[in-house]
Design a protein around this motif. Structure first.
Motif, PDB file in Angstrom:
ATOM      1  N   TRP A  16      -0.792 -62.921   7.642  1.00 10.85           N
ATOM      2  CA  TRP A  16      -2.312 -63.203   7.528  1.00 10.85           C
ATOM      3  C   TRP A  16      -3.091 -62.999   8.934  1.00 10.85           C
ATOM      4  O   TRP A  16      -3.321 -64.278   9.198  1.00 10.85           O
ATOM      5  N   SER A  20     -10.391 -62.910   8.461  1.00  9.54           N
ATOM      6  CA  SER A  20     -10.902 -62.837   7.096  1.00  9.54           C
ATOM      7  C   SER A  20      -9.588 -62.992   5.921  1.00  9.54           C
ATOM      8  O   SER A  20      -9.555 -63.088   4.886  1.00  9.54           O
ATOM      9  N   PRO A  24      -9.367 -67.966   4.539  1.00 10.89           N
ATOM     10  CA  PRO A  24      -9.355 -68.349   3.146  1.00 10.89           C
ATOM     11  C   PRO A  24      -7.803 -68.794   2.743  1.00 10.89           C
ATOM     12  O   PRO A  24      -7.680 -69.946   1.946  1.00 10.89           O
ATOM     13  N   ARG A  27      -8.103 -72.509   3.846  1.00 13.14           N
ATOM     14  CA  ARG A  27      -9.202 -73.458   3.183  1.00 13.14           C
ATOM     15  C   ARG A  27      -8.927 -73.376   1.727  1.00 13.14           C
ATOM     16  O   ARG A  27      -8.700 -74.749   1.207  1.00 13.14           O
ATOM     17  N   ASP A  28      -8.713 -72.619   1.282  1.00 17.03           N
ATOM     18  CA  ASP A  28      -8.640 -72.316  -0.267  1.00 17.03           C
ATOM     19  C   ASP A  28      -7.258 -72.592  -0.971  1.00 17.03           C
ATOM     20  O   ASP A  28      -7.090 -73.305  -1.936  1.00 17.03           O
ATOM     21  N   ARG A  29      -6.033 -72.178  -0.255  1.00 16.71           N
ATOM     22  CA  ARG A  29      -5.129 -72.209  -0.695  1.00 16.71           C
ATOM     23  C   ARG A  29      -4.135 -73.369  -0.192  1.00 16.71           C
ATOM     24  O   ARG A  29      -3.478 -74.262  -0.756  1.00 16.71           O
ATOM     25  N   ASP A  33      -8.982 -77.842   6.773  1.00 19.47           N
ATOM     26  CA  ASP A  33     -10.204 -77.186   7.453  1.00 19.47           C
ATOM     27  C   ASP A  33      -9.979 -77.215   8.843  1.00 19.47           C
ATOM     28  O   ASP A  33     -10.982 -76.918   9.637  1.00 19.47           O
ATOM     29  N   ARG A  64     -17.522 -69.646   8.187  1.00 18.97           N
ATOM     30  CA  ARG A  64     -18.265 -69.260   6.921  1.00 18.97           C
ATOM     31  C   ARG A  64     -17.243 -69.633   5.760  1.00 18.97           C
ATOM     32  O   ARG A  64     -17.711 -70.048   4.581  1.00 18.97           O
ATOM     33  N   HIS A  65     -15.923 -69.947   6.351  1.00 24.35           N
ATOM     34  CA  HIS A  65     -15.028 -70.472   5.276  1.00 24.35           C
ATOM     35  C   HIS A  65     -14.610 -71.964   5.379  1.00 24.35           C
ATOM     36  O   HIS A  65     -13.996 -72.586   4.688  1.00 24.35           O
TER      37      HIS A  65
ATOM     38  N   VAL B 125      -4.476 -62.266   0.522  1.00 23.53           N
ATOM     39  CA  VAL B 125      -4.488 -63.758   0.582  1.00 23.53           C
ATOM     40  C   VAL B 125      -3.871 -64.211  -0.715  1.00 23.53           C
ATOM     41  O   VAL B 125      -3.428 -65.452  -0.506  1.00 23.53           O
ATOM     42  N   ASP B 126      -3.539 -63.357  -1.650  1.00 25.73           N
ATOM     43  CA  ASP B 126      -3.041 -64.261  -2.820  1.00 25.73           C
ATOM     44  C   ASP B 126      -1.348 -64.150  -2.845  1.00 25.73           C
ATOM     45  O   ASP B 126      -0.863 -64.501  -3.810  1.00 25.73           O
TER      46      ASP B 126
END
Lengths: 301, 301
Positions: A16, A20, A24, A27-29, A33, A64-65, B125-126
């Protein structure tokens, strides 16, 4: 107070690789932060115009994330070349200039702190290892650190870190050496502090079983410590395993130790490395489980 | 005919970093006379005047110790940055220029062959992994390989290698892909051949237990194979262990397989990596024992 918990982007290397992608994931997985950027994702030797664009992306996208970049750290790629203790002084100069470029890149990316290990002397043909690097090499290293602090101040950075590593060919590797070094660079244009790593200070083959304790580092050096790397390890090598692996580091005891030694406010970064050939999905699962384990341990109190 | 047996200088990284250190280690301690240089010892991004001096040393010093440098290979430092498949085309351009500089350095050092892996696309990302890199990325890579062959010819090189790696994000990773790629770059200004690695072609998590066989690579691609990397491994990861470790690679069977598939004349390089923190002496002992084991296996017949 809850310890700030983040992750070094070592696990994103070759995977990654752009904000971009990694923002994510973080933050998301992982539900985190806070990150420590790795110079294994961007090499400061790249041309200025490309670095400027990449820095602008890092200054904009993670925010932004909902992700903050605390600091930027030397990765394994630059660490490979002996840096500022290479036997050829011209290669030391190259490493010093590399760090200057790293500082300017970080500042443009909105990252105010940069750190990492500083260098390694060469090995001997017969395999014998000196107990210490030669005094002239140490003096040269201190001079470079002072010059680099000026470059960092001019770039707008606020803090530099040296990361002790468990090797006699590098510096510092003992609590006493770290104390001496921070004293020798005191008053630099930007403060030099320490980033200690849970798998470095505990490396038993170097320190011996009873001297390989993070307590010693934290108790003796608390005011000098600016950040902490955490990893799962067995104290037999610097494993950088995640916390789905069995090992000698107990996350709750780690959090307690930081609190007891007055370090509960220092950011702690999980730093894990995976084989290049391991599949992405299992890495995401393992890092996410590790982040959850650490969040539980570090959010109490 | 005895297979030419040598060693990749991966084990010297951060330790025996100059020819006056690694040449005596290779000749006197390991009893070998053939090496594959690693770009983890010299970064082709360094300034020309320093590279020229370092190249002159490599052209002179190993020969005085009775050591021949067969080829120069990309190391882990450059491999870190996704090279010519990075999502940003400007970073691909940087990697292409890096190789051009690597070719010129090698030629000045008297090394006529250069190789390594070519690049990696980014992860999703996934965590889902595509079976293949996108066709446009493949076409771009082939165009870069053709351009690079021109640069290599101008520098005076005689052969380039691509090293297949066991990852869907890199290329080639199957026998069929390797065959297609070598056909697609056929007629380049300098021939592109393959350097296959015993721990890559046998990686069971990617290929499955019954498809992870070096036989398949050797039988299908013998004329295209210019060199071979050998390592001890368990086929579960790309271990790059030495032969003091228990594993699935039998050196005698390996030598027999190369002879049976018509590859007995291709140079075989031991490629091993050690943790940075492991002590020098135990590494020298382990590499020396491994060299002795391989010499016995490869000198029969």
């Amino acid at each position: 107070m809850a310890t700030p918990l983040g992750i070094n982007l070592s696990f994103c290397v070759k995977r990654w690789v752009t904000p971009s992608l990694w923002a994510p994931v973080v933050r998301d997985r992982l539900g985190l932060d806070l990150v420590q950027f790795s110079f294994d994702l961007v090499d400061p030797t790249w041309p200025d115009e490309i670095l400027d664009d990449l820095a602008a992306e890092i200054a904009a996208v993670p925010e932004r994330h909902g992700v903050t970049v605390h600091s930027a750290f030397i990765g394994l790629a630059h660490y490979t070349f002996n840096q500022m203790l290479h036997p050829d002084p011209r290669v030391r100069d190259i490493a010093e200039r590399w760090l200057g470029r790293a500082y300017r890149f970080a500042a443009k990316a909105g990252i105010a702190r940069v750190g990492g290990p500083l260098g390694a002397i060469a090995s001997r043909v017969d395999g014998a290892e000196a107990e210490a690097i030669p005094p002239a090499d140490y003096d040269d290293l201190i001079a470079r650190m002072r010059r680099l602090a000026v470059v960092a101040a001019e770039a707008g950075l606020t803090e530099l870190y040296v990361e002790p590593t468990p090797m006699r060919r590098e510096w510092p590797w003992t609590v006493e050496q770290a104390r001496t070094m921070t004293a020798d660079v005191a008053g630099s244009a930007v403060p030099w502090r320490l980033c200690v790593d849970w798998g470095h200070g505990t490396f038993e083959p170097l320190y011996g079983r009873y001297r390989a304790r993070m307590e010693d580092w934290f108790e003796a050096l608390a005011p000098e410590i600016g950040a902490v790397h955490i990893q799962q390890t067995d104290f037999q090598y610097d494993r950088h395993w995640d916390f789905t692996e069995a090992g000698a580091v107990d996350p709750t005891a780690a959090a307690d130790l930081l609190a007891r030694t007055g370090l509960a406010d220092r950011p702690v970064f999980l730093e894990v490395f995976y084989p290049f050939e391991r599949d992405d999905r299992s890495i995401l699962e393992a890092v996410a489980r590790s982040a959850a384990i650490l969040k539980t341990a570090f959010s109490r109190g």
